[in-house]
Write an enzyme that holds these catalytic residues in place. Sequence first.
Site, PDB file in Angstrom:
ATOM      1  N   ASP A  47       0.815  -1.217   0.000  1.00  0.00           N
ATOM      2  CA  ASP A  47       0.000   0.000   0.000  1.00  0.00           C
ATOM      3  C   ASP A  47       0.845   1.262   0.000  1.00  0.00           C
ATOM      4  O   ASP A  47       0.381   2.325  -0.402  1.00  0.00           O
ATOM      5  CB  ASP A  47      -0.942   0.001   1.201  1.00  0.00           C
ATOM      6  CG  ASP A  47      -2.027  -1.019   0.975  1.00  0.00           C
ATOM      7  OD1 ASP A  47      -1.760  -2.218   1.176  1.00  0.00           O
ATOM      8  OD2 ASP A  47      -3.117  -0.634   0.536  1.00  0.00           O
ATOM      9  N   ASN A  58       1.921  -3.198   4.116  1.00  0.00           N
ATOM     10  CA  ASN A  58       0.957  -4.048   3.414  1.00  0.00           C
ATOM     11  C   ASN A  58      -0.007  -4.626   4.440  1.00  0.00           C
ATOM     12  O   ASN A  58       0.124  -4.394   5.647  1.00  0.00           O
ATOM     13  CB  ASN A  58       1.678  -5.153   2.628  1.00  0.00           C
ATOM     14  CG  ASN A  58       0.747  -5.866   1.653  1.00  0.00           C
ATOM     15  OD1 ASN A  58      -0.026  -5.211   0.942  1.00  0.00           O
ATOM     16  ND2 ASN A  58       0.768  -7.181   1.628  1.00  0.00           N
TER      17      ASN A  58
HETATM   18  O1  MRU Z   1      -7.497  -3.474   3.023  1.00  0.00           O
HETATM   19  P1  MRU Z   1      -7.207  -3.813   1.591  1.00  0.00           P
HETATM   20  O2  MRU Z   1      -7.940  -5.010   1.108  1.00  0.00           O
HETATM   21  O3  MRU Z   1      -7.400  -2.609   0.698  1.00  0.00           O
HETATM   22  O4  MRU Z   1      -5.670  -4.164   1.574  1.00  0.00           O
HETATM   23  C1  MRU Z   1      -5.071  -4.483   0.354  1.00  0.00           C
HETATM   24  C2  MRU Z   1      -3.651  -4.891   0.467  1.00  0.00           C
HETATM   25  O5  MRU Z   1      -3.077  -4.902   1.539  1.00  0.00           O
HETATM   26  C3  MRU Z   1      -2.932  -5.222  -0.803  1.00  0.00           C
HETATM   27  O6  MRU Z   1      -1.965  -6.195  -0.576  1.00  0.00           O
HETATM   28  C4  MRU Z   1      -2.246  -3.943  -1.329  1.00  0.00           C
HETATM   29  O7  MRU Z   1      -3.180  -2.915  -1.473  1.00  0.00           O
HETATM   30  C5  MRU Z   1      -1.557  -4.165  -2.607  1.00  0.00           C
HETATM   31  S1  MRU Z   1      -2.739  -4.309  -3.881  1.00  0.00           S
HETATM   32  C6  MRU Z   1      -2.089  -4.455  -5.388  1.00  0.00           C
END
Ligand code: MRU
Length: 351
Positions: A238, A248
Amino acid sequence: MFKTIEWKDNKVVMLDQTLLPNKVIYRKFINYNDVAKAIEDLLVRGAPAIGVAAAMGVALGVSRLKAKNITELKRGFKKITTRLARTRPTAVNLFWAIEKMTSVFEKALNDQKTIQQITKILIAEAKSLCREDVEINKRMGKNGAKLIKNNSTILTHCNAGALATAGYGTALGVIRAAVEAKKNIKVFADETRPILQGARLTAWELMEDNIDVTLITDNMAGYAMQQGLIDAVVVGTDRVAANGDVANKIGTYSVAVLAKAHNIPFYVAAPTSTIDEKIKHGKDIPIEERSPKEVTSVLGKHIAPNKVKVINPAFDVTPAKLVTAIITEDGVLKAPYTANIKKLFLNKNKG
Ligand code: MRU
């Protein structure tokens, strides 16, 4: 192949990820506030997909503004971007996309475009960010696939797939590209409590693509590594700090520590839009704290004593020293990350 998000007939259309894998339902949005709510409620999630949703939310908001003059347009634009920026704090792609839309907006104002022209320009920009995201993921996938040996089993955490992006995926893009390069690849997917993105989303999208996937609970990752079942870990992110620390989904740090203990490479797939040079260290990355209900219940069923104390950080930070490589669309970065990230952006800004 399903579409995660698209601009269609002047509406934003998104696959409702809260209902997967049981129902495949697309929702149409005509109001930017509902797009913001959809980001908060994880109807759309994953860093790049959140960025595209925010860009489309801006375009949607402006197209429905009915501003009578430029002053009203500017005021409306500020209100829309402020609302969208308040949705989720960790994924930098959200802010990156809002900044892109803002600079396009400001240029159009400088160029003295009409309200109608500005609206068209913003819609075109949001659509192009969506298209570019898929192209970037494909380039990143090709770069990453070279690191994946034939006959490998890859462990992944959360969902960094087509569902988390405009298409193809980041971590799952690397896996898709390795499969397209005719490598024999198997995937282990952590279920990813509390919201189960691994079980509900990663397992679903890999099965849709006929990629061999085995689902495990999060606490089985160590066992799987100890048994020699895992050859490499590939996850998304993220936000990457300037020193290579990586935020992440919660649980990623535990997987990285386990990978180090078992001498298994730990790869992070990150479009350059996810690298935040303004944040020097991972400890400065804002970590979203979500509702305790996500921990005290599973898929709506209460599983803990009433009033039990709970923490629910949605992300954690993996220190750069546990990261074998960061795979981007512009190449693969290795330690020393601070110098190599700097070099990457210097070259990017030159080109
Ligand atoms: O809470 P989320 O589902 O939005 O979290 C998503 C993640 O942690 C993913 O691994 C990250 O955004 C990378 S997506 C290509």
